[in-house]
Motif scaffolding. Structure first.
Motif, short mmCIF file in Angstrom:
data_model
loop_
_atom_site.label_atom_id
_atom_site.label_comp_id
_atom_site.label_asym_id
_atom_site.label_seq_id
_atom_site.Cartn_x
_atom_site.Cartn_y
_atom_site.Cartn_z
N VAL A 58 4.44 9.99 17.43
CA VAL A 58 5.60 9.09 17.30
C VAL A 58 5.15 7.65 17.49
O VAL A 58 5.54 6.75 16.74
CB VAL A 58 6.69 9.46 18.33
CG1 VAL A 58 7.80 8.40 18.35
CG2 VAL A 58 7.28 10.83 18.01
N ALA A 59 4.32 7.42 18.51
CA ALA A 59 3.83 6.06 18.78
C ALA A 59 2.95 5.57 17.62
O ALA A 59 3.04 4.40 17.22
CB ALA A 59 3.05 6.05 20.09
N ARG A 60 2.10 6.46 17.09
CA ARG A 60 1.23 6.06 15.98
C ARG A 60 2.05 5.64 14.77
O ARG A 60 1.75 4.62 14.13
CB ARG A 60 0.29 7.21 15.60
CG ARG A 60 -0.81 6.82 14.61
CD ARG A 60 -1.57 8.02 14.10
NE ARG A 60 -0.71 8.88 13.28
CZ ARG A 60 -0.41 8.62 12.02
NH1 ARG A 60 -0.88 7.53 11.42
NH2 ARG A 60 0.37 9.44 11.34
N GLU A 61 3.11 6.39 14.48
CA GLU A 61 3.96 6.04 13.34
C GLU A 61 4.72 4.75 13.59
O GLU A 61 5.13 4.07 12.64
CB GLU A 61 4.94 7.19 13.05
CG GLU A 61 4.26 8.44 12.53
CD GLU A 61 5.25 9.54 12.20
OE1 GLU A 61 6.46 9.33 12.46
OE2 GLU A 61 4.82 10.59 11.68
N ALA A 62 4.92 4.41 14.88
CA ALA A 62 5.58 3.15 15.23
C ALA A 62 4.60 1.99 15.24
O ALA A 62 4.99 0.86 15.53
CB ALA A 62 6.25 3.27 16.59
N GLY A 63 3.34 2.26 14.94
CA GLY A 63 2.34 1.20 14.88
C GLY A 63 1.56 0.99 16.16
O GLY A 63 0.81 0.03 16.29
N VAL A 64 1.72 1.90 17.13
CA VAL A 64 1.02 1.78 18.41
C VAL A 64 -0.23 2.65 18.35
O VAL A 64 -0.14 3.87 18.18
CB VAL A 64 1.91 2.22 19.59
CG1 VAL A 64 1.16 2.08 20.91
CG2 VAL A 64 3.19 1.41 19.61
N LEU A 364 10.57 1.35 17.98
CA LEU A 364 10.42 -0.08 18.28
C LEU A 364 10.22 -0.32 19.77
O LEU A 364 9.52 -1.26 20.17
CB LEU A 364 11.66 -0.84 17.78
CG LEU A 364 11.79 -0.92 16.25
CD1 LEU A 364 13.16 -1.44 15.86
CD2 LEU A 364 10.69 -1.80 15.66
N GLU A 365 10.83 0.52 20.61
CA GLU A 365 10.62 0.39 22.05
C GLU A 365 9.18 0.76 22.40
O GLU A 365 8.53 0.07 23.19
CB GLU A 365 11.60 1.26 22.83
CG GLU A 365 11.47 1.09 24.34
CD GLU A 365 12.48 1.92 25.11
OE1 GLU A 365 12.76 1.57 26.27
OE2 GLU A 365 12.97 2.93 24.58
N LEU A 366 8.68 1.83 21.82
CA LEU A 366 7.30 2.23 22.07
C LEU A 366 6.31 1.18 21.57
O LEU A 366 5.23 0.99 22.14
CB LEU A 366 7.00 3.58 21.39
CG LEU A 366 7.69 4.80 22.01
CD1 LEU A 366 7.50 6.01 21.12
CD2 LEU A 366 7.17 5.07 23.41
N ASP A 367 6.71 0.46 20.51
CA ASP A 367 5.87 -0.58 19.95
C ASP A 367 6.00 -1.91 20.72
O ASP A 367 5.31 -2.87 20.42
CB ASP A 367 6.25 -0.81 18.48
CG ASP A 367 5.19 -1.58 17.71
OD1 ASP A 367 4.04 -1.65 18.20
OD2 ASP A 367 5.51 -2.12 16.65
N GLY A 368 6.89 -1.94 21.71
CA GLY A 368 7.05 -3.13 22.53
C GLY A 368 7.81 -4.25 21.86
O GLY A 368 7.75 -5.41 22.31
N LYS A 369 8.57 -3.95 20.80
CA LYS A 369 9.28 -5.00 20.07
C LYS A 369 10.72 -5.17 20.54
O LYS A 369 11.35 -6.20 20.27
CB LYS A 369 9.26 -4.70 18.56
CG LYS A 369 7.86 -4.82 17.97
CD LYS A 369 7.86 -4.54 16.48
CE LYS A 369 6.45 -4.71 15.91
NZ LYS A 369 6.40 -4.39 14.46
N ILE A 370 11.27 -4.15 21.21
CA ILE A 370 12.61 -4.27 21.77
C ILE A 370 12.59 -3.78 23.21
O ILE A 370 11.66 -3.10 23.64
CB ILE A 370 13.65 -3.46 20.95
CG1 ILE A 370 13.38 -1.95 21.08
CG2 ILE A 370 13.69 -3.89 19.50
CD1 ILE A 370 14.49 -1.09 20.54
N THR A 371 13.64 -4.13 23.93
CA THR A 371 13.80 -3.68 25.31
C THR A 371 15.15 -3.01 25.44
O THR A 371 16.17 -3.55 24.98
CB THR A 371 13.73 -4.87 26.29
OG1 THR A 371 12.46 -5.51 26.16
CG2 THR A 371 13.91 -4.40 27.72
N ARG A 372 15.16 -1.84 26.05
CA ARG A 372 16.43 -1.18 26.34
C ARG A 372 16.84 -1.55 27.76
O ARG A 372 16.04 -1.51 28.69
CB ARG A 372 16.29 0.33 26.19
CG ARG A 372 16.44 0.78 24.73
CD ARG A 372 16.65 2.28 24.69
NE ARG A 372 17.23 2.71 23.45
CZ ARG A 372 16.63 3.50 22.56
NH1 ARG A 372 15.41 3.89 22.79
NH2 ARG A 372 17.25 3.89 21.47
#
Length: 383
Positions: A58-64, A364-372
Motif C-alpha cells: 500500500v505504501a509503495r503504491e502511495a509512492g513511499v 496520502l497519509e502514508l506518503d506524508g502529504k496529509i495529516t489526519r
C-alpha cells in the motif's frame, strides 16, 4: 455522511486472542497509521495481520519507498514496559471499553490503563481549564468535582497543573480518570507524581500513546478529544481565548457533547475563553446542580456499524491504474489546505464514492502529504 462511509469506521469485533491484540498493537504503532487509518485498514483487509502484510505494498503504491511495519522487538519492549508499570491493554470492543468513546469515528483502537476500569462504565463529566488558574478558579473546580463526585459522577481531566489538578484531587475518593498525553507510565508534569500514584487506587490513568513516550505539544489535541469523548458533558472552569481547554470544548461540540462554562470577570484573561463560550451558547455554570440539569437524557449506546462485506479470497479488490490513482490524489490535494476539513465533507464536495476517496486518503497519509486530526478532520501538509 453516507452509510457507505460510516460502515467502514470501526472493526466489527474486538480482538479475542493475545496474537490478535499483538497484531493490533503492531499495526497501530506502524509509521503514519493513526486511529482513522487503523479503522480503515481493518475494514478493508478484515484483520490486523492482513493489513500488516499489505501495508508495504500500500505504501509503495502511495509512492513511499522502503516502508517497514513496526518491528516486533518494539512491541515486545512496549509490552514488557506495560507489565513493569502494571498497565493493562484495553481494546475497542472489549467489555470494559467505554461506550461513549467507542462511538467516535476516531476512537482509540487501544488504550493502556492503570487502575479500576469499572469507572469507565459510570457517568463521566469532564472538568478542564487553565494551568495558571486563579485561586477562585481552583476553588470552583474543587467544589464542582467534589459535589459531582458525591452524586455518582466520575470526573475526567488531563492531569495538568491548575484546574485539572484541583479537579482530580477533589474527586480522588469518588473516582477520577486522568487522560495522559504521553505514556501511561510517564507522569507529566512531574509535580503531579504523587497524584498520579494515588489515582489508580480508586480511579484510572489512561493513555492511547506508547509506553514510555514523553508528551510533546502535538500529543495534547489527541489527548483532549479522548477527555471529551469519555464525558457526557465538558465543563470549562477557566480558559484563555486561545487555549487547549477551548480545543477540548470544540471537540466536545463536534462529538455531540454538552459544553458548559463558568463565567469570569471580563478583565481577567483567564476567563475570556469561558465568557466567549457562554456568549456563543454554552450553558452557564454556578454549581453542580447547573451541570446535572444540563445533561442530556441517558440513551442506549449506538449499535455498532455493520461489518463490510468482504470479497472472496480469489477475487482481489479492483485496482486503479497508476495514472488514475495519481489523478485522484491530485484532486484530493487540490481541495485541501492547512486548515482542517471534515473527511465526510471532502467526500461530498468531490462527489466521489467514499470507497474510492477513503483509501486514497490512507495512501496520502502514508506518503506524508496529509495529516489526519481528531474529530475526523484532515489537512494538507505544506512543504
Amino acid at each position: 455522511m453516507t452509510e457507505e462511509f460510516t460502515s467502514s469506521t470501526h472493526p466489527p469485533l474486538p480482538p479475542t486472542t493475545e496474537d490478535i491484540r499483538y497484531s493490533w498493537l503492531r499495526l497501530l504503532r506502524s509509521r503514519r497509521v493513526g486511529p482513522v487509518t487503523f479503522h480503515r485498514l481493518i475494514a478493508e483487509y478484515n484483520s490486523a495481520q492482513n493489513a500488516l502484510d499489505a501495508l508495504p505494498e500500500v505504501a509503495r503504491e502511495a509512492g513511499v519507498t522502503g516502508y517497514r511495519i513496526c518491528p516486533s522487538p518494539v512491541i515486545d519492549a512496549e509490552i514488557k514496559a506495560a507489565k513493569a508499570a502494571k498497565a493493562r491493554l484495553l481494546c475497542l470492543g472489549d467489555v470494559h471499553y467505554p461506550s461513549q468513546l467507542a462511538q467516535l469515528k476516531d476512537a482509540p483502537p487501544l488504550l493502556w490503563v492503570k487502575g479500576d476500569t469499572a469507572r469507565l462504565q459510570s457517568p463521566i463529566i469532564a472538568l478542564v481549564g487553565a494551568r495558571n488558574a486563579s485561586s477562585l478558579g481552583t476553588r470552583m473546580a474543587r467544589a464542582l468535582a467534589h459535589d459531582l463526585g458525591s452524586q455518582g459522577y466520575i470526573i475526567v481531566s488531563g492531569l495538568a497543573r491548575g484546574i485539572d489538578t484541583a479537579a482530580h484531587l477533589a474527586s480522588l475518593d469518588s473516582g477520577t480518570i486522568a487522560v495522559m498525553a504521553g505514556g501511561v507510565d510517564v507522569i507529566y508534569p512531574t509535580q503531579n507524581t504523587g497524584l498520579a500514584q494515588d489515582i489508580p487506587q480508586r480511579g484510572l490513568l489512561l493513555s492511547e500513546q506508547p509506553m514510555g513516550l514523553t508528551p510533546q505539544a502535538r500529543h495534547f489535541p489527541s489527548r483532549n478529544r479522548i477527555i471529551s469523548g469519555l464525558a457526557r458533558a465538558v465543563v470549562v472552569v477557566e480558559a484563555a481565548a486561545k487555549s487547549g481547554s477551548l480545543i477540548t470544548a470544540r471537540d466536545a461540540l463536534d462529538q455531540g457533547r454538552e459544553v458548559l462554562a463558568v463565567p469570569g470577570h471580563p478583565f481577567d484573561a483567564r476567563a475570556s475563553g469561558c465568557n466567549i463560550l457562554i456568549r456563543d451558547g454554552a450553558q452557564l455554570v454556578r454549581n453542580s446542580d447547573d451541570v446535572i440539569a444540563a445533561l442530556p437524557p441517558v440513551q442506549a449506546p449506538a449499535q455498532a456499524p455493520a461489518p463490510q462485506q468482504m470479497l472472496p479470497l480469489d477475487r482481489p479488490p479492483q485496482r486503479r491504474s497508476l495514472q488514475e490513482t495519481a489523478a485522484l490524489h491530485q484532486q484530493i490535494l487540490s481541495r485541501l489546505g492547512p486548515s482542517p476539513t471534515a473527511e465526510d465533507q471532502l467526500i461530498r464536495d468531490m462527489a466521489a464514492p467514499a470507497r474510492d476517496v477513503s483509501p486514497a486518503l490512507t495512501d496520502l497519509e502514508l506518503d506524508g502529504k496529509i495529516t489526519r486530526l481528531a474529530g475526523g478532520l484532515v489537512s494538507r501538509k505544506l512543504r
